[in-house]
Write an enzyme that holds these catalytic residues in place. Structure first.
Site, short mmCIF file in Angstrom:
data_model
loop_
_atom_site.label_atom_id
_atom_site.label_comp_id
_atom_site.label_asym_id
_atom_site.label_seq_id
_atom_site.Cartn_x
_atom_site.Cartn_y
_atom_site.Cartn_z
N SER A 105 14.72 1.38 27.74
CA SER A 105 15.63 1.38 26.83
C SER A 105 16.01 0.31 25.64
O SER A 105 16.76 0.00 25.34
CB SER A 105 17.07 1.37 27.54
N ARG A 106 14.54 -0.40 25.36
CA ARG A 106 14.41 -1.36 24.38
C ARG A 106 14.94 -2.60 24.90
O ARG A 106 15.04 -3.42 23.82
CB ARG A 106 14.85 -1.08 23.05
N LEU A 107 15.29 -2.70 26.07
CA LEU A 107 15.80 -3.98 26.29
C LEU A 107 14.47 -4.91 27.02
O LEU A 107 14.34 -5.51 28.17
CB LEU A 107 16.61 -4.05 27.55
#
Ligand SMILES: Cc1cc2nc3c(=O)[nH]c(=O)nc-3n(C[C@H](O)[C@H](O)[C@H](O)COP(=O)(O)O)c2cc1C
Length: 212
Positions: free
Chosen positions: A190-192
């Protein structure tokens, strides 16, 4: 808007990069990740993007091959009269980026750029295959050619004149980028993403986490 590009989504999930597993010495951390990339047999694992800035403050970026690295710096070889050579002459700072998509890893390095000493450049030049040596000697990198034939004719002329025996021309050689900053990036879900940045303060490296 291009729908196909917008729909393109890849979840990063292979690894994590945590404060407790990063090496406090960024040169060692680089070495660890670079060896992972080499061991993974990635094509052109030593390819990186080098950005330089010209006298008007305008950036240019291009791919180069990393040919050596140590605490002294990160080395690449090129034509000193090329566009990048002109940029470095006027503004001796650059930024390097390595991206290994198969590993979901990126490394960014910034710092001052210096020419390698001529002996080091000559040793590397002489170790190259003769065709690459000839190309380096003959090609006026980044200047306009009227045609491919112009280049091929110049190579042929050089071959007839010098054969296989010639030394490194003084306009071709190596540079090293001496880091003052590193960033190690590991893709996460999730792009974290994990980002650990190293900066040098009073000759000591310290690191912190950056927001993705
Ligand atoms: C995979 C790859 C590796 C390259 N390696 C080098 C290199 O090691 N040295 C070099 O001068 N150019 C290399 N090039 C060409 C550069 O990207 C660039 O075209 C050239 O250096 C001229 O750049 P400049 O006009 O900004 O000086 C490489 C290109 C690619 C795609």
């Amino acid at each position: 808007m291009n729908d196909d590009i917008q729909k393109k989504r890849h979840e990063y999930s292979l690894k994590e990069l945590n404060e407790h597993d990063v090496n406090p010495d960024p040169f060692v951390q680089f070495d660890t990740w670079f060896k992972i990339a080499l061991d993974a047999d990635l094509p052109d694992a030593n390819a990186m993007t080098l950005a330089t800035v010209n006298s008007d403050g305008k950036p240019t970026a291009r791919i180069l091959l990393l040919k050596d690295y140590s605490k002294d710096g990160y080395c690449f070889f090129t034509n000193y009269r090329s566009k990048k050579g002109e940029d470095i002459e006027l503004n001796p700072f650059g930024a390097m980026v390595f991206f290994w998509p198969q590993l979901e890893k990126q490394i960014r390095i910034e710092g001052r750029i210096e020419k390698l000493n001529p002996e080091h450049s000559s040793v590397y030049f002489m170790a190259r295959p003769v065709g690459s040596r000839r190309a380096a000697a003959v090609s006026p990198q980044s200047t306009i050619l009227t045609s491919r034939a112009e280049l091929e004719n110049a190579i042929e002329k050089f071959k007839n004149e010098y054969g296989d025996e010639f030394n490194r021309p003084d306009y071709w050689g190596g540079y090293k980028l001496i880091p003052n900053k590193f960033e190690f990036w590991q893709g996460r879900e999730s792009r974290l993403n994990d980002r650990i940045e190293f900066v040098i303060e009073k000759e000591n490296w310290r690191f912190h986490r950056l927001a993705p």
